[in-house]
Design an enzyme around this catalytic site. Structure first.
Site, PDB file in Angstrom:
ATOM      1  N   HIS A   4       0.839  -1.195   0.000  1.00  0.00           N
ATOM      2  CA  HIS A   4       0.000   0.000   0.000  1.00  0.00           C
ATOM      3  C   HIS A   4       0.876   1.247   0.000  1.00  0.00           C
ATOM      4  O   HIS A   4       2.108   1.155  -0.015  1.00  0.00           O
ATOM      5  CB  HIS A   4      -0.972   0.002   1.188  1.00  0.00           C
ATOM      6  CG  HIS A   4      -0.327  -0.271   2.515  1.00  0.00           C
ATOM      7  ND1 HIS A   4      -0.122  -1.559   2.992  1.00  0.00           N
ATOM      8  CD2 HIS A   4       0.174   0.550   3.462  1.00  0.00           C
ATOM      9  CE1 HIS A   4       0.466  -1.502   4.178  1.00  0.00           C
ATOM     10  NE2 HIS A   4       0.658  -0.239   4.485  1.00  0.00           N
ATOM     11  N   TYR A   9      -3.312   3.816   2.328  1.00  0.00           N
ATOM     12  CA  TYR A   9      -4.383   3.411   1.420  1.00  0.00           C
ATOM     13  C   TYR A   9      -3.831   2.421   0.395  1.00  0.00           C
ATOM     14  O   TYR A   9      -2.663   2.503   0.005  1.00  0.00           O
ATOM     15  CB  TYR A   9      -4.958   4.613   0.671  1.00  0.00           C
ATOM     16  CG  TYR A   9      -5.803   5.539   1.524  1.00  0.00           C
ATOM     17  CD1 TYR A   9      -7.126   5.234   1.819  1.00  0.00           C
ATOM     18  CD2 TYR A   9      -5.264   6.725   2.032  1.00  0.00           C
ATOM     19  CE1 TYR A   9      -7.896   6.087   2.600  1.00  0.00           C
ATOM     20  CE2 TYR A   9      -6.029   7.579   2.811  1.00  0.00           C
ATOM     21  CZ  TYR A   9      -7.341   7.255   3.093  1.00  0.00           C
ATOM     22  OH  TYR A   9      -8.107   8.089   3.870  1.00  0.00           O
ATOM     23  N   THR A  10      -4.696   1.521  -0.041  1.00  0.00           N
ATOM     24  CA  THR A  10      -4.362   0.625  -1.137  1.00  0.00           C
ATOM     25  C   THR A  10      -5.095   1.091  -2.380  1.00  0.00           C
ATOM     26  O   THR A  10      -6.326   1.157  -2.379  1.00  0.00           O
ATOM     27  CB  THR A  10      -4.774  -0.825  -0.834  1.00  0.00           C
ATOM     28  OG1 THR A  10      -4.124  -1.266   0.367  1.00  0.00           O
ATOM     29  CG2 THR A  10      -4.380  -1.744  -1.988  1.00  0.00           C
ATOM     30  N   CYS A  29      -9.396  -6.958   6.236  1.00  0.00           N
ATOM     31  CA  CYS A  29      -9.252  -5.503   6.224  1.00  0.00           C
ATOM     32  C   CYS A  29     -10.630  -4.875   6.382  1.00  0.00           C
ATOM     33  O   CYS A  29     -11.590  -5.274   5.714  1.00  0.00           O
ATOM     34  CB  CYS A  29      -8.609  -5.032   4.923  1.00  0.00           C
ATOM     35  SG  CYS A  29      -8.176  -3.276   4.941  1.00  0.00           S
TER      36      CYS A  29
END
Length: 304
Positions: free
Chosen positions: A100, A116-117, A270
């Site tokens: 990420h 964030y991915t 997640c």
């Protein structure tokens, strides 16, 4: 009518060889004494053509770079897809599967950073996408929700302990909540686009309402297309004719839809922190190895 696409040799021929040949032949006819200069000019232009067309990885691990918001697409009442331009049209982010990025913004005089991915991948050139849910109490997510086109964010990376490669496990069980789908989707896409990768994937995807399900069409289409991918949707507030799970993700749901504990499987998770705490307890009750506070690649239960 669609024209047939040329191959790489066609591009070299039409974009370099033919123009270069015309320049050199024209010089020989009109000004033979200028031929050395024509050859030098052709070589310089050829170099720049190849240089400009190459694919370049943009991310820098220890240095922030600014990227401009060029598109914003609402996905639900409080979730949107944000598209940021890379410097060149052939550039890629250069993010390994499972990793990420760190996103930072200056908010009221203070730098605020979160991980964030991207929902895009290195198959996408010239841009990267973030899917972000804006929370009223979320400093950075609320800021992103209020961003206007042409404003910028700062990004560095890659980071993270997950490094996916084909054959890492026999099967994945995935438990995602809301925008927590993005790191899971990154791995799902990588597996399914590789015909040599036979890893099985079972995804439990939890949301509040049906309208909150992000990228549902893609997920459901992939489940129909690939035998090694299954998705089970769970909603807190389902509609009347809902056929998926209802309420919260329970041990019974995990036991039914995820691979049983074994040395060659992993559970990837997640989602919102309260959900992740509940899922850690649930997986431990089912006999999976206890999740660490900070996950490592070797862990059986890995939390992004």
């Amino acid at each position: 009518m669609d024209l047939p696409k040329g191959n790489g040799l066609d591009t070299v021929r039409d974009g370099i060889v033919i123009p270069a040949g015309l320049v050199i032949v024209g010089t020989l006819i009109t000004k033979p004494e200028w031929l050395p200069y024509s050859v030098i000019a052709v070589l310089v232009l050829t170099f720049f053509k190849f240089y400009r067309g190459r694919t370049r990885k943009v991310l820098k691990k220890d240095m922030y770079q600014e990227f401009e918001l060029v598109e914003k697409t609402p996905m639900s009442d409080n979730t949107a897809l944000y598209r940021f331009a890379l410097p060149g049209k052939n550039d890629i982010l250069g993010l390994p599967i499972g990793q990420h990025i760190t996103v930072a913004c200056n908010i009221e005089g203070k730098e605020v950073a979160r991980s964030y991915t991207p929902s895009s991948s290195d198959d996408d050139k010239g841009f990267f996408d973030l899917i972000v849910k804006s929370y009223p109490q979320g400093i950075l997510s609320r800021y992103l929700g209020q961003m206007q086109l042409h404003q910028t964010i700062k990004v560095k990376g890659p980071k993270g302990k997950m490094h996916y490669r084909p054959g890492l496990v026999r099967a994945f069980g995935m438990i995602a909540g809301g925008t927590g789908i993005t790191p899971c989707l990154q791995i799902i896409r990588a597996i399914l686009k590789n015909p040599e990768d036979k890893t099985k994937i079972s995804l439990i995807y939890a949301n509040v309402t049906e309208g909150d399900i992000i990228l549902r069409d893609e997920l459901d289409a992939l489940a129909k297309q690939y035998d090694n991918f299954k998705v089970y949707h769970v909603l807190n507030n389902p509609p009347k004719d809902w056929e998926g799970g209802e309420g919260f993700v329970t041990t019974d749901i995990i036991k039914l839809h995820c691979p049983a504990p074994a040395d060659d499987i992993k559970i990837l998770m997640c989602g919102p922190p309260p959900m992740m705490q509940a899922m850690k307890r649930a997986t431990e009750l089912l006999g999976y190895e206890k999740a660490r506070a900070v996950s490592k690649l070797d862990d059986q239960v890995f939390c992004f």
